[in-house]
Motif scaffolding. Structure first.
Motif, PDB file in Angstrom:
ATOM      1  N   ARG A  20      41.583  25.816  38.998  1.00  0.00           N
ATOM      2  CA  ARG A  20      42.681  26.611  38.454  1.00  0.00           C
ATOM      3  C   ARG A  20      42.231  28.064  38.303  1.00  0.00           C
ATOM      4  O   ARG A  20      41.130  28.333  37.845  1.00  0.00           O
ATOM      5  N   SER A  21      43.125  28.983  38.666  1.00  0.00           N
ATOM      6  CA  SER A  21      42.771  30.398  38.617  1.00  0.00           C
ATOM      7  C   SER A  21      43.881  31.222  37.983  1.00  0.00           C
ATOM      8  O   SER A  21      45.050  30.824  37.961  1.00  0.00           O
ATOM      9  N   VAL A  22      43.492  32.384  37.468  1.00  0.00           N
ATOM     10  CA  VAL A  22      44.410  33.440  37.053  1.00  0.00           C
ATOM     11  C   VAL A  22      44.096  34.649  37.919  1.00  0.00           C
ATOM     12  O   VAL A  22      42.928  35.016  38.081  1.00  0.00           O
ATOM     13  N   ALA A  23      45.123  35.259  38.515  1.00  0.00           N
ATOM     14  CA  ALA A  23      44.934  36.427  39.373  1.00  0.00           C
ATOM     15  C   ALA A  23      45.599  37.633  38.740  1.00  0.00           C
ATOM     16  O   ALA A  23      46.805  37.597  38.450  1.00  0.00           O
ATOM     17  N   VAL A  24      44.840  38.689  38.504  1.00  0.00           N
ATOM     18  CA  VAL A  24      45.396  39.932  37.973  1.00  0.00           C
ATOM     19  C   VAL A  24      45.300  41.004  39.044  1.00  0.00           C
ATOM     20  O   VAL A  24      44.456  40.946  39.929  1.00  0.00           O
ATOM     21  N   CYS A  25      46.220  41.990  38.958  1.00  0.00           N
ATOM     22  CA  CYS A  25      46.345  42.991  40.033  1.00  0.00           C
ATOM     23  C   CYS A  25      46.461  42.258  41.364  1.00  0.00           C
ATOM     24  O   CYS A  25      45.751  42.550  42.334  1.00  0.00           O
ATOM     25  N   ALA A  26      47.385  41.296  41.400  1.00  0.00           N
ATOM     26  CA  ALA A  26      47.470  40.371  42.537  1.00  0.00           C
ATOM     27  C   ALA A  26      47.999  41.023  43.806  1.00  0.00           C
ATOM     28  O   ALA A  26      47.768  40.511  44.907  1.00  0.00           O
ATOM     29  N   PRO A  73      42.381  48.165  41.516  1.00  0.00           N
ATOM     30  CA  PRO A  73      42.471  49.507  42.100  1.00  0.00           C
ATOM     31  C   PRO A  73      41.082  50.129  42.227  1.00  0.00           C
ATOM     32  O   PRO A  73      40.197  49.867  41.418  1.00  0.00           O
ATOM     33  N   ARG A  74      40.913  50.938  43.235  1.00  0.00           N
ATOM     34  CA  ARG A  74      39.585  51.454  43.589  1.00  0.00           C
ATOM     35  C   ARG A  74      39.051  52.412  42.537  1.00  0.00           C
ATOM     36  O   ARG A  74      39.629  53.472  42.290  1.00  0.00           O
ATOM     37  N   VAL A  75      37.950  52.038  41.913  1.00  0.00           N
ATOM     38  CA  VAL A  75      37.324  52.875  40.899  1.00  0.00           C
ATOM     39  C   VAL A  75      36.682  54.084  41.575  1.00  0.00           C
ATOM     40  O   VAL A  75      36.025  53.967  42.605  1.00  0.00           O
ATOM     41  N   LYS A  76      36.873  55.261  40.998  1.00  0.00           N
ATOM     42  CA  LYS A  76      36.335  56.493  41.566  1.00  0.00           C
ATOM     43  C   LYS A  76      34.885  56.698  41.141  1.00  0.00           C
ATOM     44  O   LYS A  76      34.473  56.290  40.061  1.00  0.00           O
ATOM     45  N   LEU A 123      39.509  52.917  36.018  1.00  0.00           N
ATOM     46  CA  LEU A 123      38.435  52.431  35.160  1.00  0.00           C
ATOM     47  C   LEU A 123      38.997  51.619  33.996  1.00  0.00           C
ATOM     48  O   LEU A 123      38.433  50.589  33.612  1.00  0.00           O
ATOM     49  N   GLU A 124      40.130  52.060  33.457  1.00  0.00           N
ATOM     50  CA  GLU A 124      40.741  51.318  32.348  1.00  0.00           C
ATOM     51  C   GLU A 124      41.142  49.907  32.782  1.00  0.00           C
ATOM     52  O   GLU A 124      41.027  48.946  32.021  1.00  0.00           O
ATOM     53  N   GLY A 171      47.926  47.731  53.202  1.00  0.00           N
ATOM     54  CA  GLY A 171      46.721  48.540  53.211  1.00  0.00           C
ATOM     55  C   GLY A 171      45.857  48.358  51.986  1.00  0.00           C
ATOM     56  O   GLY A 171      44.630  48.483  52.060  1.00  0.00           O
ATOM     57  N   HIS A 172      46.473  48.039  50.836  1.00  0.00           N
ATOM     58  CA  HIS A 172      45.716  47.856  49.604  1.00  0.00           C
ATOM     59  C   HIS A 172      45.222  46.421  49.430  1.00  0.00           C
ATOM     60  O   HIS A 172      44.462  46.149  48.497  1.00  0.00           O
TER      61      HIS A 172
END
Length: 335
Positions: free
Chosen positions: A9-15, A81-84, A98-99, A306-307
């Motif tokens: 079982r999984s939870v996906a965030v920023c799916a 999302p891509r951390v800078k 980052l947040e 693309g993302h």
């Protein structure tokens, strides 16, 4: 009589468009909740998997205490999302990427899965500029009792016709045997753009499709989704566009359809003599199945593609995680 195997079982965030979740599903992880803050991404998830429990919500506003299904899950998966490189855990001003990373780490306190999977830029794993972030993550997760594995994968090593490096963090409950091994390459040679897109280029009777496919004899450069807030869809920055031009592809836009029988391919005259790719061709270069539907208008569709994290990479990571988790399965009381 057959015995039904209990799914992990999984939870996906920023799916997002579901690339990582799809790959994990193929490896045997059933998502009990998928979260994203974009309506179009949630629409994509729902149209392809009506049975999935999709929640449209900002991760920073998500409280797992409100969702009992998130308890006793095996995996928290996040394609963030891509951390800078300029991000710092000590900065006073807000850095959204980052947040979101910090919020994912904080979720580990509430969900306490047996494993965590984060996919991000390869520099997060390799570059000294990211060391403060890695130290922050390590401090939080080791305090909770997890062991960490940082590594970089390239999608081209898993049958994806694209040179796409991904930085990966896997964290496992330290009570598990230390049996996790990062997935190794599943193919012996890279798949080329011509192999991946040749059939679609020929779909409307374009007579030069075979010639084009033969010279598109290398993997694609990394597809870039671009900013959600400005500009139209294209295949990436200047260097990527030049790489596409060397294969006779116009990387400056996205097409509505593949070339027809009257299109004359002549890269010597520049963009008018080259064809752009369609959204579904870009999705093929990411390793999505051909029947995967992307909601929204063309630019929003391409942004999702693309993302996305390539599903074959998600499958490889899921298989590696499944093998590690199988060394200490959940007890009946936790099912």
């Amino acid at each position: 009589m057959t015995t039904k195997t209990t799914s992990l079982r999984s939870v996906a965030v920023c799916a997002g468009a579901g690339g990582l979740a799809l790959g994990l599903e193929e490896a045997g992880f059933e998502p009990v909740l998928l979260l994203d803050n974009r309506t179009v991404a949630c629409d994509t998830l729902r149209v392809n998997r009506p049975a999935w429990n999709v929640l449209e919500l900002d991760l920073l506003d998500f409280d797992p205490a409100d969702y009992q299904s998130t308890y006793d899950v095996d995996l928290l998966a996040a394609g963030l999302p891509r951390v800078k490189a300029t991000a710092s855990v000590r900065r006073t001003e807000r850095d959204d990427e980052l947040e979101v990373l910090k919020a994912t780490i904080m979720l580990m306190h509430g969900i306490r899965p047996r494993a965590l999977l984060i996919e991000n830029v390869p520099d997060l794993v390799t570059k000294p500029a990211y060391e403060p972030i890695r130290e922050y993550v390590a401090k939080e997760l080791t305090h909770l009792g997890y062991s960490l594995h940082w590594f970089v994968l390239n999608a081209v090593d898993f049958g994806v016709a694209q040179d796409r490096k991904q930085g990966v963090l896997v964290a496992l409950d330290a009570a598990l045997p230390n049996s996790f091994t990062a997935p190794g390459a599943s193919v012996t040679r890279p798949r080329t753009v011509g192999e991946a897109l040749g059939p679609s280029m020929a779909a409307r009777g374009w007579p030069q499709s075979v010639t084009w496919a033969a010279q598109a004899d290398r993997p694609a450069p990394t597809l870039v989704g671009g900013s959600w807030n400005r500009g139209g869809a294209d295949l990436g920055p200047t260097g990527s566009k030049r790489a596409w031009a060397r294969m006779g592809v116009d990387g400056g836009t996205v097409a509505d359809d593949v070339p027809g029988p009257d299109f004359v391919w002549d890269p010597s005259i520049g963009r008018p003599g080259m064809m752009p790719l369609t959204v579904h061709q870009a999705a093929a270069l990411q390793g999505f199945p051909p029947d995967w539907i992307f909601a929204g208008r063309k630019t929003a569709q391409y942004r999702q593609v693309g993302h996305a994290s390539p599903p074959p990479v998600g499958r490889a990571l899921g298989d590696a995680l499944k093998a590690a988790l199988a060394s200490s399965p959940r007890t009946a009381g936790n099912l």
